[in-house]
Design a protein around this motif. Sequence first.
Motif, short mmCIF file in Angstrom:
data_model
loop_
_atom_site.label_atom_id
_atom_site.label_comp_id
_atom_site.label_asym_id
_atom_site.label_seq_id
_atom_site.Cartn_x
_atom_site.Cartn_y
_atom_site.Cartn_z
N THR A 155 0.83 -1.20 0.00
CA THR A 155 0.00 0.00 0.00
C THR A 155 0.86 1.25 0.00
N ARG A 156 1.86 1.25 0.85
CA ARG A 156 2.77 2.39 0.94
C ARG A 156 3.48 2.61 -0.40
N ALA A 157 3.92 1.51 -1.04
CA ALA A 157 4.62 1.62 -2.32
C ALA A 157 3.70 2.18 -3.40
N ARG A 158 2.45 1.75 -3.42
CA ARG A 158 1.50 2.26 -4.41
C ARG A 158 1.25 3.75 -4.22
N ILE A 159 1.13 4.16 -2.97
CA ILE A 159 0.94 5.58 -2.69
C ILE A 159 2.16 6.39 -3.12
N LEU A 160 3.34 5.88 -2.82
CA LEU A 160 4.57 6.58 -3.20
C LEU A 160 4.70 6.69 -4.72
N ASP A 161 4.37 5.63 -5.44
CA ASP A 161 4.45 5.67 -6.90
C ASP A 161 3.49 6.71 -7.46
N ALA A 162 2.28 6.73 -6.93
CA ALA A 162 1.28 7.70 -7.40
C ALA A 162 1.70 9.12 -7.06
N ALA A 163 2.22 9.30 -5.85
CA ALA A 163 2.65 10.63 -5.42
C ALA A 163 3.84 11.11 -6.23
N LEU A 184 18.25 10.65 -18.09
CA LEU A 184 17.44 10.36 -19.27
C LEU A 184 16.31 9.38 -18.96
N ALA A 185 16.63 8.35 -18.18
CA ALA A 185 15.66 7.31 -17.88
C ALA A 185 14.65 7.73 -16.82
N HIS A 186 15.01 8.73 -16.02
CA HIS A 186 14.14 9.14 -14.90
C HIS A 186 13.95 10.66 -14.91
N PRO A 187 13.22 11.17 -15.88
CA PRO A 187 13.00 12.63 -15.92
C PRO A 187 12.29 13.15 -14.69
N GLU A 188 11.54 12.28 -14.00
CA GLU A 188 10.86 12.70 -12.78
C GLU A 188 11.85 13.10 -11.69
N PHE A 189 13.04 12.52 -11.73
CA PHE A 189 14.07 12.86 -10.74
C PHE A 189 14.44 14.34 -10.86
N ILE A 190 14.61 14.80 -12.08
CA ILE A 190 14.98 16.20 -12.31
C ILE A 190 13.85 17.14 -11.88
N THR A 191 12.62 16.80 -12.23
CA THR A 191 11.51 17.70 -11.89
C THR A 191 11.26 17.74 -10.39
N LEU A 192 11.45 16.61 -9.71
CA LEU A 192 11.32 16.61 -8.25
C LEU A 192 12.40 17.47 -7.62
N ASN A 243 13.92 20.01 -9.02
CA ASN A 243 13.57 21.40 -9.29
C ASN A 243 12.55 21.91 -8.28
N SER A 244 11.55 21.08 -8.00
CA SER A 244 10.51 21.47 -7.05
C SER A 244 11.09 21.68 -5.65
N GLU A 245 11.97 20.80 -5.23
CA GLU A 245 12.58 20.93 -3.90
C GLU A 245 13.43 22.19 -3.80
N ASN A 246 14.09 22.57 -4.89
CA ASN A 246 14.89 23.79 -4.86
C ASN A 246 14.02 25.04 -4.75
N LEU A 247 12.81 24.97 -5.27
CA LEU A 247 11.89 26.10 -5.10
C LEU A 247 11.58 26.34 -3.62
N TYR A 248 11.65 25.29 -2.83
CA TYR A 248 11.39 25.40 -1.39
C TYR A 248 12.68 25.45 -0.58
N GLU A 249 13.78 25.78 -1.27
CA GLU A 249 15.07 26.00 -0.63
C GLU A 249 15.51 24.80 0.20
N GLY A 258 4.61 19.51 -9.24
CA GLY A 258 5.31 20.13 -8.13
C GLY A 258 4.54 20.00 -6.84
N LEU A 259 5.18 20.40 -5.74
CA LEU A 259 4.54 20.29 -4.43
C LEU A 259 3.29 21.16 -4.33
N SER A 260 3.38 22.38 -4.80
CA SER A 260 2.23 23.29 -4.66
C SER A 260 1.07 22.90 -5.57
N GLY A 261 1.36 22.39 -6.75
CA GLY A 261 0.30 22.07 -7.70
C GLY A 261 -0.35 20.72 -7.51
#
Length: 206
Positions: free
Chosen positions: A10-18, A98-106, A108-114, A26-29
């Motif tokens: 259950t925890r893994a499914r939630i983490l994947d979806a999140a 290249l294989a994990h573009p979500e890593f870069i966007t996450l 970026n989002s964390e840097n917005l929150y310093e 992003g965090l705010s959106g």
Amino acid sequence: MGKPRDADATRARILDAAMAEFAAKGLSGARVDEIAERAGFNKRMLYHYFGSKDDLFQAVIETAYRKVWEEEAALQLDHLAPDDALRRLVSFTWDYYLAHPEFITLLNSENLYEARHFKQSKTIADGARQSRDLVGQILARGAAAGLFRSGIDPVQLNITISAVGYYYLTNRHTASVVYERDMTAPDALAARLAFNIETILAMVRA
């Protein structure tokens, strides 16, 4: 009462979806309702496992970094010659982005929150320390073998390895217009990786 493995699933499914939701918006959106819908659970289940949206985002960030560090450790770079180890690390970093573009966007989002979530995470602190040590060990072995210059700051080199891939990929669309070439074409990506490897090696060679 559910079995422990059911809770883990259950925890893994939630983490994947999140992860998918936070990477896209992003965090705010991101919305907890939409994460719950992606995971196939109600909101109460998310709050039961993670406490809050902010805590869920921190868990996602920790999971993303844990994955990259686990794969990095699996490279077993200490079994390679120092220059080959550095080539492998540069290639791995590029391929992972290249294989994990979500890593870069996450990130970026964390840097917005310093780095608010980074600063309070023991998981991030411990993993980052091990990753820094990896580069330092490669440099030390290379200097001892007379291949690399001594005194190179491993933190600066680690940042540069990340930056030469990160900047290219986060700016690939605008760069394609500016330089009038498709920065996402397979031959362009291969050429960029070759350039990154040669650049990093040129920086450290004795």
